[in-house]
Scaffold this motif. Sequence first.
Motif, PDB file in Angstrom:
ATOM      1  N   ARG B  39      55.875  61.827  66.791  1.00 22.54           N
ATOM      2  CA  ARG B  39      54.944  62.247  68.000  1.00 22.54           C
ATOM      3  C   ARG B  39      55.388  61.038  68.885  1.00 22.54           C
ATOM      4  O   ARG B  39      54.487  61.107  69.871  1.00 22.54           O
ATOM      5  N   LYS B  40      55.961  59.982  68.451  1.00 23.59           N
ATOM      6  CA  LYS B  40      56.278  58.763  69.280  1.00 23.59           C
ATOM      7  C   LYS B  40      54.856  58.049  69.381  1.00 23.59           C
ATOM      8  O   LYS B  40      54.602  57.436  70.649  1.00 23.59           O
ATOM      9  N   ARG B  41      54.007  58.014  68.387  1.00 26.68           N
ATOM     10  CA  ARG B  41      52.709  57.497  68.607  1.00 26.68           C
ATOM     11  C   ARG B  41      52.597  56.451  67.268  1.00 26.68           C
ATOM     12  O   ARG B  41      51.440  56.482  66.826  1.00 26.68           O
ATOM     13  N   ALA B  42      53.476  56.057  66.966  1.00 27.25           N
ATOM     14  CA  ALA B  42      53.418  55.166  65.839  1.00 27.25           C
ATOM     15  C   ALA B  42      52.528  54.106  65.715  1.00 27.25           C
ATOM     16  O   ALA B  42      51.644  53.606  64.851  1.00 27.25           O
ATOM     17  N   LEU B  43      52.264  53.273  67.024  1.00 27.83           N
ATOM     18  CA  LEU B  43      51.321  52.309  67.094  1.00 27.83           C
ATOM     19  C   LEU B  43      49.806  52.296  67.267  1.00 27.83           C
ATOM     20  O   LEU B  43      49.156  51.741  66.779  1.00 27.83           O
ATOM     21  N   VAL B  44      49.641  53.893  67.171  1.00 23.94           N
ATOM     22  CA  VAL B  44      48.202  54.159  67.248  1.00 23.94           C
ATOM     23  C   VAL B  44      47.355  54.036  65.773  1.00 23.94           C
ATOM     24  O   VAL B  44      46.390  53.463  65.626  1.00 23.94           O
ATOM     25  N   GLY B  45      48.372  53.966  64.764  1.00 27.60           N
ATOM     26  CA  GLY B  45      47.692  53.739  63.407  1.00 27.60           C
ATOM     27  C   GLY B  45      47.091  52.252  63.390  1.00 27.60           C
ATOM     28  O   GLY B  45      46.450  52.032  62.857  1.00 27.60           O
ATOM     29  N   ASP B  46      48.081  51.378  64.203  1.00 28.37           N
ATOM     30  CA  ASP B  46      47.540  49.825  64.292  1.00 28.37           C
ATOM     31  C   ASP B  46      46.316  49.744  64.960  1.00 28.37           C
ATOM     32  O   ASP B  46      45.369  48.985  64.361  1.00 28.37           O
ATOM     33  N   ALA B  47      46.223  50.605  65.896  1.00 28.87           N
ATOM     34  CA  ALA B  47      44.841  50.598  66.755  1.00 28.87           C
ATOM     35  C   ALA B  47      43.821  50.979  65.780  1.00 28.87           C
ATOM     36  O   ALA B  47      42.620  50.150  65.669  1.00 28.87           O
ATOM     37  N   VAL B  48      44.024  52.018  64.982  1.00 29.49           N
ATOM     38  CA  VAL B  48      43.053  52.570  64.136  1.00 29.49           C
ATOM     39  C   VAL B  48      42.503  51.328  63.189  1.00 29.49           C
ATOM     40  O   VAL B  48      41.387  51.192  62.776  1.00 29.49           O
ATOM     41  N   ALA B  49      43.655  50.887  62.777  1.00 29.67           N
ATOM     42  CA  ALA B  49      43.327  50.036  61.643  1.00 29.67           C
ATOM     43  C   ALA B  49      42.564  48.967  61.798  1.00 29.67           C
ATOM     44  O   ALA B  49      41.684  48.290  61.304  1.00 29.67           O
ATOM     45  N   HIS B  50      42.493  48.636  63.299  1.00 31.23           N
ATOM     46  CA  HIS B  50      41.801  47.240  63.528  1.00 31.23           C
ATOM     47  C   HIS B  50      40.402  47.887  63.968  1.00 31.23           C
ATOM     48  O   HIS B  50      39.412  47.048  64.231  1.00 31.23           O
ATOM     49  N   ALA B  51      40.249  49.443  64.559  1.00 28.06           N
ATOM     50  CA  ALA B  51      39.082  49.557  64.947  1.00 28.06           C
ATOM     51  C   ALA B  51      38.140  50.016  63.948  1.00 28.06           C
ATOM     52  O   ALA B  51      36.861  50.216  64.295  1.00 28.06           O
ATOM     53  N   VAL B  52      38.411  50.111  62.532  1.00 26.88           N
ATOM     54  CA  VAL B  52      37.774  50.359  61.468  1.00 26.88           C
ATOM     55  C   VAL B  52      36.480  49.284  61.239  1.00 26.88           C
ATOM     56  O   VAL B  52      35.405  49.546  60.727  1.00 26.88           O
TER      57      VAL B  52
END
Lengths: 292, 427
Positions: B39-52
């Motif tokens: 979905r071309k949204r690979a980096l949102v995983g990075d955001a979630v990881a920090h937002a946890v």
Amino acid sequence: MNAFWIILTGSLVASCCSLLGCYLILRRMAMVGDAISHAVLPGIVIAFLLTGSRDSVPMLIGAGLLGVLTTFLIEFFHRYARVQSDAAIGVTFTWLFAIGIILISVFAGQVDLDQDCVLYGEIAYVPLDLWITEGGLSMGPRTVWTLGIVTILILSFIIIGYKELFLTAFDPGYAAAIGVSTSLWYYLLMTAVSLTTVASFESVGAILVVALLVAPPATAYLLTDNFKTMLILSVMLGVVAAITGYYLAVWIDGSIAGAIATVTGIEFMLAFLFSPSRGILISKKLIQPVQH
Amino acid sequence: MKEFLEFFSFADANVRYVTLGSVLLAGSSAVVGCFTLLRKRALVGDAVAHAVLPGVCLAFILSGTKNPFILLVGAFITGWISLILIDFITSRSRIKEDTAIGLVLSVFFGVGILLLTAIQHSGNAAQSGLDKFLFGKAASLVGEDLIAFSIVAILLLAATILFYKELKLLCFDETFAKTIGFPVRGLELLLTTLTVLAVVVGIQAVGVVLMAAMLITPAAAARFWTDRLGVMLVLAAIIGAFSGVAGAFVSYTAPAMPTGPWIVLIVSMIAILSFALAPNKGWIARILRRRRNKKLILEENLLKLLYHLGEDRQDYTTTRPLQELLDKRAIPAKEAKYGLAKLRAQGYLERSKAGWSLTPEGIKRGRRVVRLHRLWELYLTQYLHLASDHVHEDAETIEHIITPELEQRLLEELNYPELDPHSARIP
């Protein structure tokens, strides 16, 4: 006096980051900034191992090189191996960061860096590391000097290269047509980002660098349409965040870097909701004229 | 070798936990990562990881306990909010997605650090260990963690299998999914939830920063080996699981080594090798293909040249010196010599003292290139109404690409023509 030094350090970091961040977010490269801020870690560790000291100059060079290498790798994966660009960024910076952490573990006895410091730094220790001349005269904290010099460098870079940076960010096609090398200025900008990252690294850590690279420029972007105003506004927002953040941290007894990042977030939220021209609570009621 | 056997006999309970945990984590997050990557949204995983992080801290402050379940719920909530916020900011302002991701990531993390340090300074003795969320603790996984990992891994895999068709459509053709009445919004939320779930659990093993790699890297590597989603999912899971085992093994043989970074290092090496070496899509395969095409074009141009020279007097077998060829068409002499030698080896040319001449085979192939060139020129002038002096460049490129089937269609379409737009005969 300590509060003064800490706030001064925070403000210097905020100024450098906010200025460069304006270019990054306009070029849609905010995440490249994020990637660089993580990927300089192995450069710092290697410079540390080679020189055996926390001397700033080798670290700046080591991390500056790594920053450019990161940019280059991302470009390379994207352009030559056709990895989609977000994945190229993700793969590159996690890989380099992992190498950095492994290097720290391997040379744990020799490297006076720890993982926490890498992520969120310790700005509170800034006033403790004084630069004392041979005559015994105290010149103030070392970090402030390093950051001061980097700030002057960044400022002169932006003033001297204002036209080129502006053109390559907004209209690369036109820039290329009148003979401005887009890739040269791209790499110069990335070098500047790496330098700033490293200089700020020890005091505020990788994440705050990202917060200051992205949040104040994004806030300013919601408040103005003029690029020069955006640059000045984002520096002001960054400095305000540094000052408020310090007192917030003192008040709840927590990390100063974390508090500054929190304040930048609050600033953005306020602009997002109440910006006179673009706030989502304001603009609904007005009919926006078409802007060119 | 002894260590190798010791490790893979899994006699040590600790080894079992660490290995199994790493495999479950790496495998299941790789599967979810495939969808976010596509979905071309690979980096949102990075955001979630920090937002946890703020979620974990808030859960601790509010509940006062380190009950892993409560902490996970907290983590899940802020991780989820972060993704919703990114969407909200991008859709409701002129902030671009990358900026929104960077913003949410760093601000949430900053809040998290602020809370975490505040908790640490508060002198609450129960807090020690919260910072495990920052850097992970893959090497000290215990049975309890393993149960949590297994439950989440099974949930993720089950959801993927159950909604395989829907998710696939979401990744490749969202508009179509919408038109045929799929609840696209709901599916997006499902994918968001799966991503957050994978991150929340994975983060305990590899830590905040490296979690992004567990989602992105195996998927990016798998993408280079296949075009089929099903194969890609399985491949990504295998790559992830393999790195999990390898990372656990490294930190078993060298206890000072952190497991998480080693997993990431290994999976990155696999990905980089895939970028370079994968057949078809890899960098090297691409270079080879380009070189092959270049060679083909050079050879065909030489044959065409000889054919052109022969056309004036209708004698295609005359021997011509190299210089005559080079005068007619500017080809670097070295390249031309190389190409000519190649063609001779393939039986298209003959060489004598005086120079080069076409064999019957060579005439045939040269004629075909000339024919395609002229057919294409004619096609462009007749069907696209281009001026006849504008079509040569284009035909120069396409003459090497047209397949025999296309050639047949062109002939039919143009009614087996005699002359090209420049009134040269089409052979």
